[in-house]
Design a protein around this motif. Structure first.
Motif, PDB file in Angstrom:
ATOM      1  N   ILE A   1       0.838  -1.201   0.000  1.00 26.60           N
ATOM      2  CA  ILE A   1       0.000   0.000   0.000  1.00 26.60           C
ATOM      3  C   ILE A   1       0.869   1.245   0.000  1.00 26.60           C
ATOM      4  CG2 ILE A   1      -1.678   1.338   1.336  1.00 26.60           C
ATOM      5  CD1 ILE A   1      -2.821  -1.387   2.266  1.00 26.60           C
ATOM      6  N   ALA A   2       1.911   1.261   0.799  1.00 24.53           N
ATOM      7  CA  ALA A   2       2.811   2.416   0.846  1.00 24.53           C
ATOM      8  C   ALA A   2       3.475   2.624  -0.514  1.00 24.53           C
ATOM      9  CB  ALA A   2       3.861   2.227   1.936  1.00 24.53           C
ATOM     10  N   ALA A   3       3.917   1.555  -1.139  1.00 24.42           N
ATOM     11  CA  ALA A   3       4.553   1.668  -2.459  1.00 24.42           C
ATOM     12  C   ALA A   3       3.554   2.158  -3.498  1.00 24.42           C
ATOM     13  CB  ALA A   3       5.143   0.322  -2.872  1.00 24.42           C
ATOM     14  N   ASP A   4       2.352   1.606  -3.478  1.00 25.71           N
ATOM     15  CA  ASP A   4       1.330   2.035  -4.440  1.00 25.71           C
ATOM     16  C   ASP A   4       0.988   3.511  -4.269  1.00 25.71           C
ATOM     17  OD1 ASP A   4       1.095  -0.276  -5.913  1.00 25.71           O
ATOM     18  OD2 ASP A   4      -0.610  -1.037  -4.781  1.00 25.71           O
ATOM     19  N   TRP A   5       0.869   3.973  -3.033  1.00 25.77           N
ATOM     20  CA  TRP A   5       0.565   5.381  -2.817  1.00 25.77           C
ATOM     21  C   TRP A   5       1.721   6.269  -3.241  1.00 25.77           C
ATOM     22  CZ3 TRP A   5      -3.367   8.357  -2.699  1.00 25.77           C
ATOM     23  CH2 TRP A   5      -4.616   7.850  -2.354  1.00 25.77           C
ATOM     24  N   ALA A   6       2.939   5.855  -2.964  1.00 25.66           N
ATOM     25  CA  ALA A   6       4.102   6.636  -3.391  1.00 25.66           C
ATOM     26  C   ALA A   6       4.124   6.754  -4.918  1.00 25.66           C
ATOM     27  CB  ALA A   6       5.396   6.007  -2.878  1.00 25.66           C
ATOM     28  N   ILE A   7       3.801   5.666  -5.610  1.00 20.67           N
ATOM     29  CA  ILE A   7       3.750   5.683  -7.074  1.00 20.67           C
ATOM     30  C   ILE A   7       2.616   6.596  -7.544  1.00 20.67           C
ATOM     31  CG2 ILE A   7       3.293   4.305  -9.140  1.00 20.67           C
ATOM     32  CD1 ILE A   7       4.610   1.918  -7.578  1.00 20.67           C
ATOM     33  N   THR A   8       1.449   6.464  -6.954  1.00 17.66           N
ATOM     34  CA  THR A   8       0.297   7.274  -7.335  1.00 17.66           C
ATOM     35  C   THR A   8       0.596   8.766  -7.173  1.00 17.66           C
ATOM     36  OG1 THR A   8      -1.257   5.525  -6.764  1.00 17.66           O
ATOM     37  CG2 THR A   8      -2.133   7.782  -6.807  1.00 17.66           C
ATOM     38  N   LEU A   9       1.191   9.137  -6.062  1.00 15.63           N
ATOM     39  CA  LEU A   9       1.520  10.544  -5.832  1.00 15.63           C
ATOM     40  C   LEU A   9       2.570  11.034  -6.823  1.00 15.63           C
ATOM     41  CD1 LEU A   9       1.512  10.550  -1.935  1.00 15.63           C
ATOM     42  CD2 LEU A   9      -0.241  11.462  -3.471  1.00 15.63           C
ATOM     43  N   ALA A  10       3.542  10.184  -7.143  1.00 20.59           N
ATOM     44  CA  ALA A  10       4.577  10.561  -8.114  1.00 20.59           C
ATOM     45  C   ALA A  10       3.978  10.744  -9.506  1.00 20.59           C
ATOM     46  CB  ALA A  10       5.681   9.511  -8.141  1.00 20.59           C
ATOM     47  N   VAL A  11       3.036   9.891  -9.870  1.00 21.17           N
ATOM     48  CA  VAL A  11       2.375  10.018 -11.172  1.00 21.17           C
ATOM     49  C   VAL A  11       1.600  11.332 -11.232  1.00 21.17           C
ATOM     50  CG1 VAL A  11       0.535   9.059 -12.631  1.00 21.17           C
ATOM     51  CG2 VAL A  11       2.254   7.553 -11.637  1.00 21.17           C
ATOM     52  N   ARG A  12       0.903  11.663 -10.171  1.00 23.21           N
ATOM     53  CA  ARG A  12       0.155  12.923 -10.135  1.00 23.21           C
ATOM     54  C   ARG A  12       1.090  14.122 -10.261  1.00 23.21           C
ATOM     55  NH1 ARG A  12      -3.969  11.642  -5.139  1.00 23.21           N
ATOM     56  NH2 ARG A  12      -5.201  10.058  -6.231  1.00 23.21           N
ATOM     57  N   GLU A  13       2.221  14.082  -9.559  1.00 26.28           N
ATOM     58  CA  GLU A  13       3.186  15.178  -9.617  1.00 26.28           C
ATOM     59  C   GLU A  13       3.838  15.277 -10.991  1.00 26.28           C
ATOM     60  OE1 GLU A  13       6.089  15.051  -6.509  1.00 26.28           O
ATOM     61  OE2 GLU A  13       4.580  15.079  -4.930  1.00 26.28           O
ATOM     62  N   ALA A  14       4.074  14.149 -11.631  1.00 24.40           N
ATOM     63  CA  ALA A  14       4.764  14.135 -12.921  1.00 24.40           C
ATOM     64  C   ALA A  14       3.907  14.763 -14.015  1.00 24.40           C
ATOM     65  CB  ALA A  14       5.140  12.707 -13.309  1.00 24.40           C
ATOM     66  N   ALA A  15       2.610  14.609 -13.931  1.00 26.16           N
ATOM     67  CA  ALA A  15       1.673  15.183 -14.903  1.00 26.16           C
ATOM     68  C   ALA A  15       2.140  14.973 -16.345  1.00 26.16           C
ATOM     69  CB  ALA A  15       1.456  16.666 -14.622  1.00 26.16           C
TER      70      ALA A  15
END
Length: 59
Positions: A3-17
């Motif tokens: 879950i922590a890894a998935d959230w870190a990835i999700t947040l990075a994807v959002r930031e990367a735009a």
């Protein structure tokens, strides 16, 4: 950890735009510490992150 890894990835994807994805084990460790109050070893965070990036098609 997953879950922590998935959230870190999700947040990075959002930031990367649409730009390059920048996420590392330190992001997983920080998310786990903030949300689960866990101190995750860096090698475990790196292994789980690498596996989740592959599963999600980023690695």
């Amino acid at each position: 950890m997953v879950i922590a890894a998935d959230w870190a990835i999700t947040l990075a994807v959002r930031e990367a735009a649409g730009g390059p994805l920048r996420v590392g084990p330190e992001d997983v460790r920080r998310w786990a510490a903030e949300n689960f109050l866990l101190d995750v070893p860096a090698d475990l965070a790196a292994d789980v992150l690498a596996a989740r990036l592959r599963v999600r098609g980023y690695g």
